[in-house]
Design a protein around this motif. Structure first.
Motif, short mmCIF file in Angstrom:
data_model
loop_
_atom_site.label_atom_id
_atom_site.label_comp_id
_atom_site.label_asym_id
_atom_site.label_seq_id
_atom_site.Cartn_x
_atom_site.Cartn_y
_atom_site.Cartn_z
N PRO A 245 66.20 65.17 43.92
CA PRO A 245 65.64 65.25 42.57
C PRO A 245 66.47 66.14 41.65
O PRO A 245 66.72 65.78 40.48
CB PRO A 245 64.24 65.83 42.81
CG PRO A 245 63.91 65.50 44.20
CD PRO A 245 65.21 65.57 44.95
N GLY A 246 66.92 67.30 42.18
CA GLY A 246 67.64 68.23 41.33
C GLY A 246 68.96 67.69 40.82
O GLY A 246 69.33 67.93 39.66
N LYS A 247 69.66 66.94 41.66
CA LYS A 247 70.94 66.37 41.22
C LYS A 247 70.75 65.29 40.17
O LYS A 247 71.62 65.05 39.33
CB LYS A 247 71.71 65.82 42.42
CG LYS A 247 72.29 66.90 43.32
CD LYS A 247 73.03 66.29 44.50
CE LYS A 247 73.61 67.37 45.40
NZ LYS A 247 74.32 66.78 46.56
N VAL A 248 69.61 64.59 40.24
CA VAL A 248 69.36 63.50 39.29
C VAL A 248 68.77 64.03 37.98
O VAL A 248 69.20 63.64 36.89
CB VAL A 248 68.44 62.44 39.91
CG1 VAL A 248 68.06 61.39 38.87
CG2 VAL A 248 69.13 61.77 41.10
N ASN A 249 67.78 64.92 38.08
CA ASN A 249 67.12 65.36 36.83
C ASN A 249 67.71 66.63 36.24
O ASN A 249 67.40 66.98 35.10
CB ASN A 249 65.61 65.51 37.04
CG ASN A 249 65.23 66.57 38.06
OD1 ASN A 249 65.86 67.60 38.19
ND2 ASN A 249 64.14 66.31 38.79
N GLY A 250 68.56 67.35 36.98
CA GLY A 250 69.24 68.52 36.45
C GLY A 250 68.36 69.74 36.23
O GLY A 250 68.80 70.72 35.63
N ILE A 251 67.15 69.73 36.74
CA ILE A 251 66.22 70.84 36.52
C ILE A 251 66.47 71.95 37.53
O ILE A 251 66.60 71.70 38.73
CB ILE A 251 64.76 70.33 36.62
CG1 ILE A 251 64.47 69.34 35.48
CG2 ILE A 251 63.76 71.49 36.59
CD1 ILE A 251 63.17 68.58 35.64
N THR A 252 66.54 73.18 37.04
CA THR A 252 66.72 74.34 37.93
C THR A 252 65.56 75.33 37.84
O THR A 252 65.41 76.18 38.72
CB THR A 252 68.02 75.08 37.60
OG1 THR A 252 67.99 75.51 36.23
CG2 THR A 252 69.23 74.17 37.82
N GLN A 253 64.75 75.27 36.80
CA GLN A 253 63.65 76.20 36.60
C GLN A 253 62.37 75.44 36.26
O GLN A 253 62.43 74.42 35.58
CB GLN A 253 63.97 77.18 35.46
CG GLN A 253 65.16 78.08 35.74
CD GLN A 253 64.90 79.05 36.87
OE1 GLN A 253 63.76 79.48 37.09
NE2 GLN A 253 65.95 79.38 37.62
N PRO A 254 61.22 75.90 36.72
CA PRO A 254 61.00 77.11 37.51
C PRO A 254 61.38 76.96 38.99
O PRO A 254 61.47 77.96 39.69
CB PRO A 254 59.50 77.36 37.36
CG PRO A 254 58.93 75.99 37.17
CD PRO A 254 59.95 75.25 36.35
#
Length: 285
Positions: A245-254
């Motif tokens: 998910p993080g690599k696709v949506n780019g979200i790091t926070q929270p």
């Protein structure tokens, strides 16, 4: 009224289509297949003769949850398996991870494993960015040397689900990955039957009986060894955030891969992966 397929009825191996529930028809297997495994989730608790819940020691892919064997994350009710992530800081016993979420992961390893056949499950999922429910098959040896077949992965964009295969020389950022985008009027929040038909020469993925992606032995051997000739077991899990998910949506926070809006919905108990049934049919004769 929801209809369930009994083993006796399944042995007839009818072709065609039977309506199961109000949302979607579920395809029956082709004639000549035998039912090898079935869980219709008709009871009031997880059938532990078929499934083993995974505990907190397991951790991969920078996922943001700890797996726990608890009735609030792994539940059988109203004819369905329900995997519900919870916000529960302080329950994770892994000091390196310190996950604020808990969730469920169940496997058939050591209880049911098969080589070749059609694995399918009828599932619906929530519309929530950064969740990572999955239905997949995994070999019993060291990963990825005995193969992984990802029948369905969902990372929070309700318009599509993914499939993939992992093995030696084609793991991680594998070339064998595909997205299926639902036609207009459909998405992951409806009931869908996700399936993989595994043979000695190919794996063909389908959704609601519609073929979506096919990987052949020849394609795999261009990158590495075909390792899909030994038994694999079934996994159902609800991960939170992490690498995919993080690599696709780019979200790091929270949290890595998880926005605050999804955290808030987990806190309210609004998100779950529901599984109506899981079935495995033998190879087509």
């Amino acid at each position: 009224m929801k209809m369930k397929l009994s083993v006796a009825f399944a042995a007839i191996a009818l072709a065609g289509c039977t309506t199961i529930g109000p949302d979607r028809p579920a395809t029956q297997p082709d004639a000549g297949r035998a039912l090898l495994f079935s869980d219709e989730f008709d009871g009031t608790a997880l059938d532990r003769a078929k499934w083993t819940p995974i505990g907190a020691d397991f951790w991969v892919n920078d996922e943001q949850q700890a797996y726990l064997d608890r009735p609030d994350v792994i539940e059988v009710r109203d004819g369905k398996l329900v995997l519900t992530p919870r916000f529960a800081p302080g329950l994770d016993t892994n000091a390196k991870r310190k996950a604020d979420f808990i969730a469920g992961r169940i496997v058939t390893q050591g209880k049911f494993e098969f080589t070749y056949g059609k694995a399918e499950a009828r599932i619906r999922m929530p519309d929530a960015v950064g969740v990572w429910p999955a239905f997949w098959l995994l070999g019993g040896g060291q990963w990825p040397n005995t193969g992984e077949i990802d029948i369905m992965e969902y990372i929070g964009d309700k318009s599509w689900t993914g499939t993939a295969m992992h093995g030696p020389g084609y793991s991680g950022e594998t070339p064998f990955v595909d997205r299926f985008y639902f036609p207009e009027g459909e998405d992951v929040t409806g009931w869908h039957t996700y399936a993989a038909d595994w043979t000695p020469d190919h794996v063909e993925f389908s959704i609601d009986g519609r073929p979506t992606y096919r990987v052949t032995r020849a394609m795999v051997e261009h990158y590495g060894k075909w390792v899909y000739d030994t038994p694999e077991h079934i996994i159902l899990n609800f991960a939170m955030g992490g690498a995919y998910p993080g690599k696709v949506n780019g979200i790091t926070q929270p949290y890595y891969g998880i926005p605050q809006s999804t955290v808030d919905r987990v806190k309210r108990g609004e998100l779950a992966m529901e599984v109506d049934w899981v079935r495995v049919w033998g190879p087509q004769r």
